[in-house]
Scaffold this active site. Structure first.
Site, mmCIF file in Angstrom:
data_model
loop_
_atom_site.group_PDB
_atom_site.id
_atom_site.type_symbol
_atom_site.label_atom_id
_atom_site.label_comp_id
_atom_site.label_asym_id
_atom_site.label_seq_id
_atom_site.Cartn_x
_atom_site.Cartn_y
_atom_site.Cartn_z
ATOM 1 N N HIS A 149 0.852 -1.183 0.000
ATOM 2 C CA HIS A 149 0.000 0.000 0.000
ATOM 3 C C HIS A 149 0.887 1.232 0.000
ATOM 4 O O HIS A 149 1.895 1.278 0.704
ATOM 5 C CB HIS A 149 -0.893 0.017 1.246
ATOM 6 C CG HIS A 149 -1.439 1.385 1.578
ATOM 7 N ND1 HIS A 149 -0.903 2.180 2.569
ATOM 8 C CD2 HIS A 149 -2.448 2.097 1.029
ATOM 9 C CE1 HIS A 149 -1.577 3.311 2.628
ATOM 10 N NE2 HIS A 149 -2.507 3.292 1.708
ATOM 11 N N ASN A 151 0.393 5.753 -0.364
ATOM 12 C CA ASN A 151 -0.513 6.892 -0.494
ATOM 13 C C ASN A 151 0.277 8.154 -0.196
ATOM 14 O O ASN A 151 0.957 8.233 0.837
ATOM 15 C CB ASN A 151 -1.682 6.740 0.503
ATOM 16 C CG ASN A 151 -2.573 7.973 0.543
ATOM 17 O OD1 ASN A 151 -2.199 9.001 1.092
ATOM 18 N ND2 ASN A 151 -3.754 7.855 -0.008
ATOM 19 N N TYR A 152 0.199 9.139 -1.093
ATOM 20 C CA TYR A 152 0.824 10.435 -0.839
ATOM 21 C C TYR A 152 -0.172 11.517 -1.208
ATOM 22 O O TYR A 152 -0.798 11.447 -2.265
ATOM 23 C CB TYR A 152 2.152 10.561 -1.601
ATOM 24 C CG TYR A 152 3.163 9.601 -1.014
ATOM 25 C CD1 TYR A 152 3.817 9.907 0.171
ATOM 26 C CD2 TYR A 152 3.386 8.353 -1.594
ATOM 27 C CE1 TYR A 152 4.693 9.008 0.759
ATOM 28 C CE2 TYR A 152 4.253 7.441 -1.005
ATOM 29 C CZ TYR A 152 4.903 7.788 0.173
ATOM 30 O OH TYR A 152 5.745 6.883 0.770
ATOM 31 N N GLY A 330 -18.627 12.165 0.845
ATOM 32 C CA GLY A 330 -19.310 11.799 -0.392
ATOM 33 C C GLY A 330 -18.369 11.495 -1.529
ATOM 34 O O GLY A 330 -18.670 11.783 -2.685
ATOM 35 N N GLY A 331 -17.209 10.935 -1.234
ATOM 36 C CA GLY A 331 -16.239 10.614 -2.277
ATOM 37 C C GLY A 331 -16.706 9.486 -3.183
ATOM 38 O O GLY A 331 -17.734 8.845 -2.949
ATOM 39 N N ARG A 332 -15.918 9.221 -4.209
ATOM 40 C CA ARG A 332 -16.273 8.202 -5.201
ATOM 41 C C ARG A 332 -16.070 6.808 -4.590
ATOM 42 O O ARG A 332 -14.935 6.392 -4.331
ATOM 43 C CB ARG A 332 -15.399 8.383 -6.451
ATOM 44 C CG ARG A 332 -15.784 7.488 -7.612
ATOM 45 C CD ARG A 332 -14.962 7.871 -8.854
ATOM 46 N NE ARG A 332 -15.415 7.115 -10.015
ATOM 47 C CZ ARG A 332 -14.888 5.968 -10.407
ATOM 48 N NH1 ARG A 332 -13.882 5.428 -9.736
ATOM 49 N NH2 ARG A 332 -15.348 5.348 -11.488
ATOM 50 N N ILE A 333 -17.156 6.076 -4.388
ATOM 51 C CA ILE A 333 -17.117 4.817 -3.650
ATOM 52 C C ILE A 333 -16.193 3.800 -4.319
ATOM 53 O O ILE A 333 -15.415 3.106 -3.646
ATOM 54 C CB ILE A 333 -18.534 4.218 -3.509
ATOM 55 C CG1 ILE A 333 -19.421 5.173 -2.700
ATOM 56 C CG2 ILE A 333 -18.478 2.859 -2.837
ATOM 57 C CD1 ILE A 333 -18.999 5.377 -1.280
ATOM 58 N N GLU A 334 -16.256 3.663 -5.636
ATOM 59 C CA GLU A 334 -15.422 2.680 -6.327
ATOM 60 C C GLU A 334 -13.943 2.947 -6.092
ATOM 61 O O GLU A 334 -13.143 2.019 -5.962
ATOM 62 C CB GLU A 334 -15.734 2.673 -7.827
ATOM 63 C CG GLU A 334 -17.097 2.101 -8.185
ATOM 64 C CD GLU A 334 -17.228 0.624 -7.836
ATOM 65 O OE1 GLU A 334 -16.201 -0.084 -7.853
ATOM 66 O OE2 GLU A 334 -18.348 0.190 -7.529
ATOM 67 N N SER A 335 -13.586 4.229 -6.039
ATOM 68 C CA SER A 335 -12.178 4.572 -5.801
ATOM 69 C C SER A 335 -11.792 4.362 -4.349
ATOM 70 O O SER A 335 -10.695 3.884 -4.047
ATOM 71 C CB SER A 335 -11.931 6.032 -6.206
ATOM 72 O OG SER A 335 -12.162 6.220 -7.585
#
Length: 372
Positions: A149, A151-152, A330-335
């Site tokens: 994993h 993330n930046y 409310g972000g993009r669920i798939e992402s």
């Protein structure tokens, strides 16, 4: 009694709904941000998009046939992203590499999720924000090949000083961490050595500090190794008491580096540091994959990998601040949920045999080690 009650839930959706796009734009920045090549926003977006291309290319080469599916999306008020997923390849069960540039209104509970705790300068009301980041989780098929994993991200609260909400702030966050099902010490040492090398270019205190931060962050707290009392029905209408030990109190994997809310250094230095960390992903990880992806394995070893994947899912859905923040805004669920593996496994009260290779992995997750 009518059990089919309708329950109304008020959702906190603070980001505009995404619109699918057929082509990648040059930038996802709003018009007033676009073209300011010297801005941190512009350069950070450029960095994460270049990193996405580099990582995806390396993953496809290592897989030897699998290709990423790409979704490009935008929002009417500005912002958007590129989601790429490779599923059921020769090497990868699931590999996701996403970038996003987001503008929105952050409710107070999401601000707490982003910052990790309530702060004294927080005021009621929505808080305008800007966030950009790259996030990736790579789940190989072979149980001897570890999950990675990374993330930046760069974050700003966008409110003027005299506006309601939080005062204008900025910070960087991120990290890279390794989650194997089996320990190969040479692999873990190599991975941590690359993280240390990237850190040491900027500050010799970064690696020990961010390594501990990683161990502390990716921690599954539930249970905390204490006994708790349970009531259960014996099948004859009698409620009986018992005592049950909880068995978590463990890390998700074998660590790496992690940092968040980082703004106590020069902004240019931190941008360069995040770039160096993102560029270190491939040399830290792909050599391990090349050594382990074709090793033979048994059904027992595959089942253990699936149990550890269960822990991965547990952490991401219950504890991870990034997941919490994305869902609350409310972000993009798939992402958001692309980090979850295709398959995972849970067994009740599973305990590996003491001294086994599985036990060694669990012991290292419970008792973090200094690998280098």
């Amino acid at each position: 009694m009518n059990s089919n009650r309708v329950v109304k839930v008020k959702a906190t959706v603070s980001i505009e709904k995404e619109t699918p796009e057929t082509e990648r734009p040059d930038t996802f920045l709003r018009g007033n941000d676009d073209g300011v090549a010297s801005s941190v926003r512009f350069r950070f977006e450029k960095m994460i998009r270049e990193a996405q291309d580099t990582v995806c290319n390396a993953i496809e080469i290592a897989d030897g046939g699998g290709k990423f599916k790409e979704d490009v999306w935008s929002r009417p008020g500005g912002g958007g992203g590129i989601s790429r997923v490779l599923q059921d390849g020769a090497v990868w069960e699931k590999a996701g590499v996403n970038v996003s540039v987001v503008y929105g209104q952050m409710p107070p509970d999401a601000y707490r999720a982003a910052k990790g705790a309530a702060s004294n300068d927080q005021k009621p009301g929505p808080i305008p924000f800007f966030a950009a980041g790259i996030s990736s989780v790579l789940h190989p098929k072979n149980p001897f090949a570890p999950t990675l994993h990374f993330n930046y991200r760069y974050f700003e609260t966008d409110a003027p000083k005299d506006a309601p909400g939080a005062p204008r702030q900025w910070w960087f966050g991120g990290g890279t961490d390794l989650t194997p099902a089996y320990i190969f010490e040479d692999d873990v040492k190599h991975f941590h050595s690359v993280q240390k090398k990237a850190c040491d270019k900027f500050d010799p205190t970064f690696y020990p500090r961010f390594k501990k931060w990683c161990d502390d962050y990716f921690y599954i707290k539930m249970g905390s190794n204490y006994d708790h009392r349970l009531e259960y029905n014996d099948g004859m209408g009698n409620m009986l008491d018992t005592w049950s030990s909880c068995h978590r109190d463990e890390r998700r994997g074998l660590g790496g580096i992690f940092f968040d809310d980082l703004n106590d250094y020069d902004q240019e230095m931190l941008l360069s540091f995040a770039t160096e960390c993102a560029n270190s992903v491939i040399p830290a990880y792909i050599p391990i994959i090349e050594k382990r992806k074709d090793l033979p394995f048994t059904d027992h070893q595959k089942a253990w990998q699936q149990l550890r994947r269960g822990r991965y899912v547990e952490f991401n859905l219950v504890y991870d601040r990034g997941t919490t923040f994305g869902l609350k805004t409310g972000g993009r669920i798939e992402s958001i949920l692309v980090s979850l593996p295709l398959t995972a496994r849970w067994e009740y009260d599973h305990k590996p045999e003491v001294g086994s290779e599985e036990w060694k992995l669990l012991d290292a997750c419970i008792n973090p080690k200094e690998w280098i």
